[in-house]
Design an enzyme around this catalytic site. Sequence first.
Site, PDB file in Angstrom:
ATOM      1  N   HIS A 180       0.833  -1.205   0.000  1.00 51.46           N
ATOM      2  CA  HIS A 180       0.000   0.000   0.000  1.00 51.46           C
ATOM      3  C   HIS A 180       0.872   1.261   0.000  1.00 51.46           C
ATOM      4  O   HIS A 180       0.734   2.133  -0.855  1.00 51.46           O
ATOM      5  CB  HIS A 180      -0.932  -0.016   1.222  1.00 51.46           C
ATOM      6  CG  HIS A 180      -1.939   1.088   1.255  1.00 51.46           C
ATOM      7  ND1 HIS A 180      -3.290   0.885   1.083  1.00 51.46           N
ATOM      8  CD2 HIS A 180      -1.803   2.429   1.411  1.00 51.46           C
ATOM      9  CE1 HIS A 180      -3.926   2.050   1.152  1.00 51.46           C
ATOM     10  NE2 HIS A 180      -3.038   3.013   1.359  1.00 51.46           N
ATOM     11  N   GLU A 181       1.832   1.337   0.942  1.00 55.81           N
ATOM     12  CA  GLU A 181       2.662   2.549   1.046  1.00 55.81           C
ATOM     13  C   GLU A 181       3.610   2.665  -0.147  1.00 55.81           C
ATOM     14  O   GLU A 181       3.815   3.770  -0.680  1.00 55.81           O
ATOM     15  CB  GLU A 181       3.439   2.551   2.364  1.00 55.81           C
ATOM     16  CG  GLU A 181       2.569   2.531   3.619  1.00 55.81           C
ATOM     17  CD  GLU A 181       1.558   3.658   3.665  1.00 55.81           C
ATOM     18  OE1 GLU A 181       1.835   4.752   3.129  1.00 55.81           O
ATOM     19  OE2 GLU A 181       0.452   3.439   4.227  1.00 55.81           O
ATOM     20  N   HIS A 235       1.706   4.201  -3.028  1.00 52.07           N
ATOM     21  CA  HIS A 235       1.653   5.665  -2.932  1.00 52.07           C
ATOM     22  C   HIS A 235       2.981   6.278  -3.387  1.00 52.07           C
ATOM     23  O   HIS A 235       3.022   7.224  -4.173  1.00 52.07           O
ATOM     24  CB  HIS A 235       1.409   6.102  -1.474  1.00 52.07           C
ATOM     25  CG  HIS A 235       0.002   5.920  -0.980  1.00 52.07           C
ATOM     26  ND1 HIS A 235      -1.101   6.202  -1.751  1.00 52.07           N
ATOM     27  CD2 HIS A 235      -0.479   5.507   0.234  1.00 52.07           C
ATOM     28  CE1 HIS A 235      -2.211   5.965  -1.039  1.00 52.07           C
ATOM     29  NE2 HIS A 235      -1.855   5.530   0.167  1.00 52.07           N
ATOM     30  N   ASP A 270      -8.364   6.839   1.943  1.00 50.80           N
ATOM     31  CA  ASP A 270      -7.975   7.408   0.645  1.00 50.80           C
ATOM     32  C   ASP A 270      -9.206   7.706  -0.201  1.00 50.80           C
ATOM     33  O   ASP A 270      -9.282   8.745  -0.869  1.00 50.80           O
ATOM     34  CB  ASP A 270      -7.080   6.421  -0.119  1.00 50.80           C
ATOM     35  CG  ASP A 270      -5.747   6.162   0.597  1.00 50.80           C
ATOM     36  OD1 ASP A 270      -5.295   7.060   1.332  1.00 50.80           O
ATOM     37  OD2 ASP A 270      -5.175   5.069   0.412  1.00 50.80           O
TER      38      ASP A 270
END
Lengths: 268, 268, 268, 268, 268, 268
Positions: C75-76, C79, C152
Amino acid sequence: MASDADLQKIAERTVGFSGADLASLMNEAALLSARYNKTEIAQNELILASERVMMGPERQSHIHTPKERELVAYHEAGHAVVASLLPNADPVHKVSIIARGHAGGYTLKLPLEDRKLTTKSEYIDDLAMSMAGGEAERIYLGGDYTTGPSGDIQQSTQLARAMVTRWGMSDIIGPVAIDTAETGLFVGMRPESDTTLSRVDAEIRILLLQAQQTARKTLSENRVLLDAIVAKLLEVETLEREEFNTLLREHGIVPKEKTEQVTQSFFA
Amino acid sequence: MASDADLQKIAERTVGFSGADLASLMNEAALLSARYNKTEIAQNELILASERVMMGPERQSHIHTPKERELVAYHEAGHAVVASLLPNADPVHKVSIIARGHAGGYTLKLPLEDRKLTTKSEYIDDLAMSMAGGEAERIYLGGDYTTGPSGDIQQSTQLARAMVTRWGMSDIIGPVAIDTAETGLFVGMRPESDTTLSRVDAEIRILLLQAQQTARKTLSENRVLLDAIVAKLLEVETLEREEFNTLLREHGIVPKEKTEQVTQSFFA
Amino acid sequence: MASDADLQKIAERTVGFSGADLASLMNEAALLSARYNKTEIAQNELILASERVMMGPERQSHIHTPKERELVAYHEAGHAVVASLLPNADPVHKVSIIARGHAGGYTLKLPLEDRKLTTKSEYIDDLAMSMAGGEAERIYLGGDYTTGPSGDIQQSTQLARAMVTRWGMSDIIGPVAIDTAETGLFVGMRPESDTTLSRVDAEIRILLLQAQQTARKTLSENRVLLDAIVAKLLEVETLEREEFNTLLREHGIVPKEKTEQVTQSFFA
Amino acid sequence: MASDADLQKIAERTVGFSGADLASLMNEAALLSARYNKTEIAQNELILASERVMMGPERQSHIHTPKERELVAYHEAGHAVVASLLPNADPVHKVSIIARGHAGGYTLKLPLEDRKLTTKSEYIDDLAMSMAGGEAERIYLGGDYTTGPSGDIQQSTQLARAMVTRWGMSDIIGPVAIDTAETGLFVGMRPESDTTLSRVDAEIRILLLQAQQTARKTLSENRVLLDAIVAKLLEVETLEREEFNTLLREHGIVPKEKTEQVTQSFFA
Amino acid sequence: MASDADLQKIAERTVGFSGADLASLMNEAALLSARYNKTEIAQNELILASERVMMGPERQSHIHTPKERELVAYHEAGHAVVASLLPNADPVHKVSIIARGHAGGYTLKLPLEDRKLTTKSEYIDDLAMSMAGGEAERIYLGGDYTTGPSGDIQQSTQLARAMVTRWGMSDIIGPVAIDTAETGLFVGMRPESDTTLSRVDAEIRILLLQAQQTARKTLSENRVLLDAIVAKLLEVETLEREEFNTLLREHGIVPKEKTEQVTQSFFA
Amino acid sequence: MASDADLQKIAERTVGFSGADLASLMNEAALLSARYNKTEIAQNELILASERVMMGPERQSHIHTPKERELVAYHEAGHAVVASLLPNADPVHKVSIIARGHAGGYTLKLPLEDRKLTTKSEYIDDLAMSMAGGEAERIYLGGDYTTGPSGDIQQSTQLARAMVTRWGMSDIIGPVAIDTAETGLFVGMRPESDTTLSRVDAEIRILLLQAQQTARKTLSENRVLLDAIVAKLLEVETLEREEFNTLLREHGIVPKEKTEQVTQSFFA
């Protein structure tokens, strides 16, 4: 109190006045009588005082630009011409381009009889008379619009809405009451469907567009009279009933008969 | 208080001011007069003080990035060019890229006469002038948008809504009042149908899209003038009326006549 | 207070902090300075303290399952990869899979300049960067979704709604303000028609679906980089700007230039 | 307090408990320990006490009619069979047809790991497991429905709504947040159009109909197992995890692995 | 208190009673026992007293016109015939044309077993039994309607709405909860679209029209029985269970088995 | 109190009276008895007193214009003619063109029997009788409408709405309760779809248009009778039952039978 003072009549034309408004009316009437060196308060002073409380004092200090002064004259003359020519409209009592309260000028109407019931035909002509202010402006401006008729538009919409939703005067909607007070008690709930409201909107719009059309046609067919009233208003600022009727007669129009009750509309 | 001080004029341009705002205005005017070694407060100081209270003090300490400084210059120059070229728009009184309150820059307009009534033609040009800030940004950015015009968009939408729903200026909607105050009293009830609201939305959108189109066309046809004003603004930061008019004349444009009342729009 | 402490900068990044939050920030900064044996509170400690107040303390005690730890890393990293590759997105300041407050990990962004105005292009890339967290999860899970991106999704929807309804960034809607604050005052009344709201919804959905598509495409075209960042994160848990940029350079990507202001987004 | 008592675990499964509920839990745990002649309160007693506070005491005094007893057995066995057979559903911890609080029986689930993130696949199987109670009833009743699954229907609708409107798990709706908290603050105003809500409704309905279909198919393909569990439940009333797993193995099904956290669903 | 007094049973049939209602019930039961020279209050008196508190005292003083008396007889006989003939309806306990409270007459039902769960089939027959009052009136009136069934219509609509929106009993709507309590907390916001509500309305309407059709068909096929019950009611005013069953048997119908719980419906 | 005084009857016709209204009624009845030199209060005085409290005192002082007097006469005669000719309408008890309270005139109806239940046929004729006031006005005015029937329109709409939404008297809507009291408790939430409300509106409109059509047809086919009643009303102002029936007989119509209860409708 003079012998011609008719408090019943005054009461009828001051519906909605608060106690303070009525006190103010009597005070104004006493002042007016004193100014004219009268020892009694006559009906005339009571009426003038009620107008003053309703529409505010005349505002001579407010200086219109020349263009605005002409616009106001066309607006009021428009109301007056249509009121004089449509068969079911009330005749004109007084026309003025002197600013008063929030209004740039005003036209007072005089109902033909002290009636309780109004007909659809009368309302139809009322709507046209109301629309005539803006239409006369557009004749002067070559088709442009101003913010002047916003008060006329709001009052006419309310009248047209009542015709359609309370008085059964639309054949499309029929004799059906819509948005009545007791249903409004359920906060946020409206018993009618969007389809019905859409038909109501269409009927209101047709009434107002037809009134606008009638006003436009009447004014363009009587342009000479309209211009004559405007010219006179720019010269003398206020036309009383008799002066106004003389102008009508000079253009071959027979003024309507006098009655007692006075209601008013004015340019805001 | 100097002899030219006209409190009536100041009152008209400070509608909505609280008592504290007015106290603040007088205080600012006194300080400005003292700074200029004047013994009286003149109209000019009253006006500057009212601007300061309305828009906040100038914020020289706020340093734009070079790109943002150019964006602000294009935005304000866009307002100024369209105001100068459209026939019914008020002429420019002052343009500045000095940040003020929440605004990155500002353009002050000068109405041609002290009018009470505004016409549809004037509002149409007002809308185009309002849209010109964002359109000038897009010319600078090659078509991209910023958040800069959000204040212009909100004010223009409110104006367009009033034109359509209160002043009868849309032929599609006609002389019909929509969403009036007294109907809002029934919580959650709206008398109009969704069909009518859909037409209102369409009319508002057309007014704003046409205004945007007018602004875009005017700016692209006068790109040389736009760039010249931007260049000057980046150099001197603020253009007073006469400096601005000199620029107009250099590009063959005759500035509009002066009038008294000053209103303002500014980039937020 | 150290000479590099810039309270103006701290103020800008703590918009919305209550008095208690600010007291807490100063207390945290003092504690951090003391822990590092500093006699003054420097800008770095103020920033770390503001992050701690905003996102909560790091939560080393929270033990992810191995699968969840990998999900958070993807996930990170998602981004971070999209932020690094899209031209108008802000570069990455820090990436971490250490849980913090309600967040399983976080990615801090570093704007390229201290700008006041944001363009549509920048928001478009912001939306894609926001969507990249969930899209990276789906790459890891073979297409499945988790509840991870709910924060988000909510923030992106708010941003897209403002682009469409406040900033005129949708050509379909045009420069029209919708659902503005002052209309909300009429309880239960919404001035816009359902047709208009339907168009707004469609524009918001298109912005978000396109952002999701951009994120998905960017990640699948840079799978090797994504996996490398994930591997590094699982090893060291937190990547500072320079470590992260080294990884980018190893994969042939030139990191963006540094600027001062730091904003953050994090996985909730 | 026994050494295995893990108050962190108890806290996680008692989210939403009031102070009075927690006091009640500790009291129940002490009573249970005393009843078993224990001098310490162990984790097992804490869990039993939390179940008792959540679902109410067992109600042996309530006598089902024979038909209702069979209905409840089919309902709970339905939940248990589907939970055991779908790959992403949590395994069964306990099944019972003893009435408890408002529930006619209950099935406790045991998540496979102490996860923070749930995937769409897991929710899809959760929905099917939830629908399986009513579907098993319909198998017993030859297609008829009862009011039994109303709690399952309400919880499943809430879950499906969150999947569609908060977690971006519907490709038709996309990664868009709908009906978020901050928009609800404007009383009576909903930012989304009816078209969007209609699509949301359709997606929720499809999720639930597919879950119902999955439950029906799974149960009809495993009718022998379903009937066996029902028969056992009618005999012993409550099946602990090991007894239940033995039944599964007798029908050739390998039970899922044990994990720690226990959540529950029960027939209302 | 007599040995057969079962307060649990009384409690179940007095759900919703206030403390004052229960005090009133005990008082009535004591008075009835005294009137029959009993020294104890038996279950029968408790039931009679609960009926009296629920439906009000019998109103022999109210004199129906002959036509209205026949209408009431047909209404109650309609309920009773359909309750006796549909397989899933509860059998009749008592039929009366004695006015009681607001009701012109009443029919008491006797459930076949003390069930907790109700099936769709049972509700379908309940709806038909409810509709049978109005349908029997229409047979008597040759197709005309009265205001008599308004209570039946309201209760049946509520039941049909719950079947469709809470219990998943409509295959068109599916196992979806609609208009649940927690969504109602957002004042003026309804999560469902108008399309969904339109489908719900259609399903409710179909359930009620089919129930009306079933009632009409059952009554017209059993006109002889209907007329016989009416004739007997006009003669004796009240038919107890055994008298009513004798009438059924005389027409070749086997009465349903007795159970304990008594619920009631009555003509308002 | 005279022996014929029937307080039960008076109570039934004074539903909704406050305590003060009832005190006022008894006071009026005593005054009337005294005026007629009676020593007891008889039923007749009680009825007259109840009419006075309901409709206000007669207002002889209010002078209609001749045109309005004729309009009122046609309005009331219209109600009376249709009431006399439609088979299910109640016969006329009294017709008057004396203003009373807010009403310009009034027509009292006399129900044929003291019924509790009303049929659809009776309501259909009630609606036609209600519409007959406005239709008679239109005959007099050559098709024009007045505001006179607004009260008739509002009451008829309420009655038609109840027929459609509470009493199942529309085959299109069926035996479904719509907008019931308990659903109104959810502020701003309406359980029914717009489609359903649209059908309800259509049914209400059809009932009222058909009633208007029936009134128009009945009046135009009985113009001689209508004119005769108008002529008599203009002469004597009030027609008691026997005078009215004599007029009916003179035109070959047999008056309906007398009953006891009196209800009223009047022109507002």
